[in-house]
Every structure is written in structure tokens, then in C-alpha cells.
Design a protein around this motif. Structure first.
Motif, short mmCIF file in Angstrom:
data_model
loop_
_atom_site.label_atom_id
_atom_site.label_comp_id
_atom_site.label_asym_id
_atom_site.label_seq_id
_atom_site.Cartn_x
_atom_site.Cartn_y
_atom_site.Cartn_z
N VAL A 190 4.04 6.11 18.44
CA VAL A 190 3.28 6.34 17.33
C VAL A 190 3.05 4.38 16.99
O VAL A 190 3.96 3.72 17.93
CB VAL A 190 3.76 6.52 15.66
N ASN A 191 1.89 4.10 17.11
CA ASN A 191 1.18 3.07 17.07
C ASN A 191 0.77 2.67 15.45
O ASN A 191 0.38 3.34 15.24
CB ASN A 191 0.35 2.54 17.59
N ALA A 192 1.04 1.28 14.95
CA ALA A 192 1.10 1.03 13.61
C ALA A 192 0.96 -0.23 12.99
O ALA A 192 1.82 -1.25 13.80
CB ALA A 192 2.37 1.73 12.51
N GLY A 248 0.58 7.87 7.01
CA GLY A 248 -0.12 7.97 8.02
C GLY A 248 0.17 9.70 8.83
O GLY A 248 0.11 9.15 9.53
N GLY A 249 0.53 10.07 7.21
CA GLY A 249 1.18 11.38 8.09
C GLY A 249 2.51 11.59 8.74
O GLY A 249 2.71 12.16 9.82
N TYR A 250 3.38 10.50 8.27
CA TYR A 250 4.29 10.01 9.19
C TYR A 250 6.12 10.44 8.49
O TYR A 250 5.13 8.89 6.95
CB TYR A 250 4.38 8.93 10.25
N SER A 310 0.83 -1.14 0.03
CA SER A 310 0.00 -0.08 -0.21
C SER A 310 1.16 1.44 0.11
O SER A 310 0.28 2.32 -0.37
CB SER A 310 -1.00 0.08 1.15
N HIS A 311 2.30 1.10 0.98
CA HIS A 311 3.24 2.61 0.94
C HIS A 311 3.60 2.67 0.44
O HIS A 311 4.22 3.70 -1.19
CB HIS A 311 2.89 2.71 2.27
N GLU A 364 3.85 -1.99 4.20
CA GLU A 364 3.23 -0.47 3.81
C GLU A 364 2.42 -0.64 5.27
O GLU A 364 3.03 -1.44 6.01
CB GLU A 364 1.19 -1.73 3.32
N VAL A 365 1.78 0.04 5.82
CA VAL A 365 1.74 0.73 7.13
C VAL A 365 0.76 1.35 6.98
O VAL A 365 0.16 2.39 6.85
CB VAL A 365 3.50 1.97 7.53
#
Length: 401
Positions: A182-184, A142-144, A115-116, A245-246
Motif C-alpha cells: 500500500v502506497n500512501a 482509503g479502504g484500509y 482528514s481522517h 491523515e492518510v
């Protein structure tokens, strides 16, 4: 000379959020009380990743390509890996089918791109011989901002010999607030060029990135013998592709603290309600003082009947706290009792419950049947009047952290 690397950001920012429901005064909202999930702002220097390692898979014979399959089992002889990172085995032969440890039982192949981020390496042999231990590629999700790092001959500081190691690291953390975390959820992939599948473990575990733990990874992602075998499809014409992907889990919940009161006091008050037959909606008492708060009783002789949700043959009783006596953001854990006096036989009727109080009233919509209340033999309604007593005990306070 052309660069052997090409990277592609397939950024699809994903986050989870919680929504809150509105209360329905004067009646309480749902009886369900959900505790808030909350994380410390302090860095835990003894944080344990909990990852475990499976060893490399048995060598595969290059005589013929393996069967076309979209999932690959882990080997049976899994063993723990020391350190704060984890390793998983590479896709072994189809004969090895047993699962290992807490990791997923199989590696899954899928059609969709990661995905990323996707990293294509050509030629891979040049990277493996280059005077560098790893190659890192930056992307955003995710904004990071993150670094995807690959060790082409393994992370030897973590016993990754004869394997490819992959890591995910959060970067540019100096712009984040103090005590950040940050939790991922994340997954790594390798592209099977023969079967046109992106292969990797599908792990839904949420990992915690913070100031003392900025990187997670897989030490033994795939063993080099399996990877280099062209029949497996991972390295074809000295070209390969890896992906990551994150999915960031963004916590919007608020932390609450329940402070219990040792030996809480009990407060009682009683009222006589006259002319019950003339009441069209409800009776309200004056506020009475119970500890540091003010309370009142709401009595519905014909039952509380909200639009579209009517119940026949009931009477309702509720307790309501004066919100002006409540500190901002505070809820009260209250044990309360309603007692209907039997003036004829002394067989008083009572009901008790414990609930959190804020702006909404709490109590019993079906406190008693109207038939039972009006029956002269029960002594509750005498001379068109009844006597009701309320008992209040504040057990504790719930405040926002």
C-alpha cells in the motif's frame, strides 16, 4: 473513572487513478509513449525508509507567549537519526529559522481538522504516568485499517527520550493478497489551542507499506519541554489533541516489458500505384509477410483528411500491422521507412521513423507536399502512376507483465 481518551474519525477516502485515452484508427494515437510504473510483489528485507531526524528545539522562556504565527521553522542543527523511522523537531522559538535535511523547512499551522483521525487526551499527565508505553487508536482510511500510536514519553527503543513519538501502522493485513503493498502519503498533527491551529509538517512523500514494513513514524515529533509549556498552546489544562491523515495512492497502471531483438531482420516490399488521379480517398496494398507478422501500406494521394482537421497540399503514407498476427496484449517496436521512387532522376525521397505498433496505423500524415509529388521534374508521378517501397524492421516486443 472516565477514560482520558476520545477519538474522532474524520474519514475522507482519497485515491488517485489514471485514465486511458482511446486510439484513433487507422491513424495512430499520440506519439507519446509512457512507461508503466510498477512495484515488486516481493518483500524487501533491506528496505530503507530514507527518513532523517532533527534534534529537539532550544528551550523556550515561559515569560510571554510567542507571536501568533501559522508556521514554525525547524532548528538549524539537524542530524541523521538511525533506524527505519524518522524524527522531526518540535516547533521551536521564532528566532530559529533555518531548515534541516530533506524534511520540510517549516511546520505549518492550518484551520482544517486532520482528514481522517483526531485523538483528544484528557488528562495527558495520567497517560504519561500510566503503566503503558504507548496508546493506539484504530481508524479507517482509503479502504484500509490503520493504528495511530502515540508514545507520551517517547519511543525509547528508537532514542525518543524526552519527546513524544507518533506512528502510523497498517493493520488487519491478513486479509490482503499475497505480496500486498500500500502506497500512501500521511501527516501527523498536534493542536495549538491558543492559536486554534493544527500544526504539523506537510510532507507529500509517498511511503510504501508492505509485509516487511507495516509501520512508519516520527520518533521525535515534539520535545516534551516545548509540549508541556502552556504558552505554546499544545497542552492546556492538561488536555491535548493529536491527529493524522492518510491518502492512499492506488496504482492502476499496468507493467510492460520491452524485449529487444538482437540483429533484427529487415523486410522490404514495393508497389506500383496506377490511376492516381482517379483515387478519391486512399489506396491499400495487399498484406505482405515481414517476419512473424503481416503488413500493408495505406496511401492517401490527397492526404489523410479527418473531419474537422484538414490540411491542404499533402500526401500521406501509413504502415499497418495485421492484428490477427499479433499475440494478445503485444505491441511491436518497429523501425520503418517509406521510399518514393524518382523514375526520372533517381533522387528517391524517403522518410523513416520508429514507433510502437498495435491496432493503429503509424506513418506520416505530411509525407510530402502534393505540389512536389505532382511536379513532373521530380519524377515521382509518371503516367499517372507512382512506385512506393516500404521497409520494415521489428526491433522488439512490448508485453504486459
Amino acid at each position: 473513572m472516565a477514560s482520558p481518551f476520545s477519538s474522532q474519525n474524520t474519514n475522507k477516502n482519497t485515491e488517485t487513478s489514471s485514465s486511458s485515452s482511446s486510439s484513433l484508427p487507422p491513424l495512430p494515437p499520440s506519439d507519446t509513449f509512457l512507461s508503466a510504473d510498477h512495484f515488486s510483489n516481493q518483500c524487501n528485507q533491506n528496505y530503507d525508509s530514507g527518513f532523517r531526524t532533527a534534534p529537539s528545539s532550544p528551550p523556550q522562556e515561559p515569560a510571554a507567549p510567542p507571536p501568533d504565527t501559522s508556521s514554525f521553522p525547524f532548528p538549524a542543527d539537524a542530524s541523521p537519526q538511525s533506524g527505519s523511522v524518522t524524527g522531526i523537531s518540535s516547533p521551536p522559538s521564532p528566532e530559529t529559522t533555518k531548515s534541516s535535511g530533506p524534511l520540510p523547512a517549516v511546520l505549518h499551522g492550518r484551520d482544517a481538522l486532520p482528514s481522517h483521525h483526531l485523538l483528544k487526551i484528557n488528562p495527558f499527565s495520567t497517560l504519561s504516568k500510566a503503566p503503558m508505553e504507548k496508546f493506539s487508536s484504530e481508524f479507517e482510511a482509503g479502504g484500509y485499517k490503520w493504528n495511530f500510536s502515540i508514545y507520551p514519553t517517547g519511543d525509547k527503543t528508537k532514542d525518543g527520550h524526552d519527546h513524544i513519538s507518533v506512528y502510523l501502522e497498517i493493520v488487519e493485513t491478513s486479509t490482503l493478497p499475497a505480496g500486498w503493498e500500500v502506497n500512501a502519503m500521511f501527516n501527523f498533527f498536534v493542536f495549538d489551542q491558543i492559536r486554534d491551529k493544527y500544526v504539523g509538517p506537510q510532507d507529500a512523500t509517498v511511503r510504501r507499506f508492505h509485509c516487511m514494513k507495516t509501520q512508519w513514524g516520527v520518533v521525535k515529533f515534539i520535545d516534551l519541554e516545548t509540549f508541556n509549556n502552556p504558552y505554546n498552546g499544545y497542552l492546556v489544562n492538561d488536555t491535548c489533541s493529536f491527529g493524522v491523515e492518510v491518502f492512499v495512492v492506488k496504482t492502476t497502471s499496468k507493467a510492460e516489458c520491452l524485449s529487444l531483438i538482437n540483429k533484427p531482420a529487415t523486410y522490404k516490399a514495393a508497389w506500383s500505384f496506377p490511376n492516381i488521379s482517379k483515387v478519391t480517398l486512399r489506396c491499400e496494398t495487399e498484406f505482405f509477410v515481414g517476419g512473424d507478422y503481416k503488413w500493408r501500406v495505406l496511401f492517401y494521394p490527397k492526404g489523410y483528411q479527418p473531419e474537422g482537421n484538414k490540411i491542404n497540399n499533402i500526401i500521406s503514407l501509413y504502415l499497418n500491422v495485421d492484428t490477427s498476427t499479433l499475440p494478445a496484449g503485444t505491441k511491436l517496436l518497429v523501425h520503418y521507412t517509406f521510399r518514393m521512387e524518382d523514375k526520372k532522376n533517381g533522387n528517391h525521397f524517403k522518410r523513416s521513423d520508429s514507433k510502437l505498433f498495435s491496432s493503429a496505423a503509424r506513418g506520416f500524415r505530411e509525407f510530402m507536399s502534393l505540389t512536389k509529388f505532382k511536379d513532373p521534374e521530380n519524377g515521382f508521378l509518371v503516367g499517372d502512376a507512382c512506385l512506393i517501397e516500404a521497409e520494415v524492421q521489428v526491433l522488439g516486443l512490448v508485453t504486459l507483465e
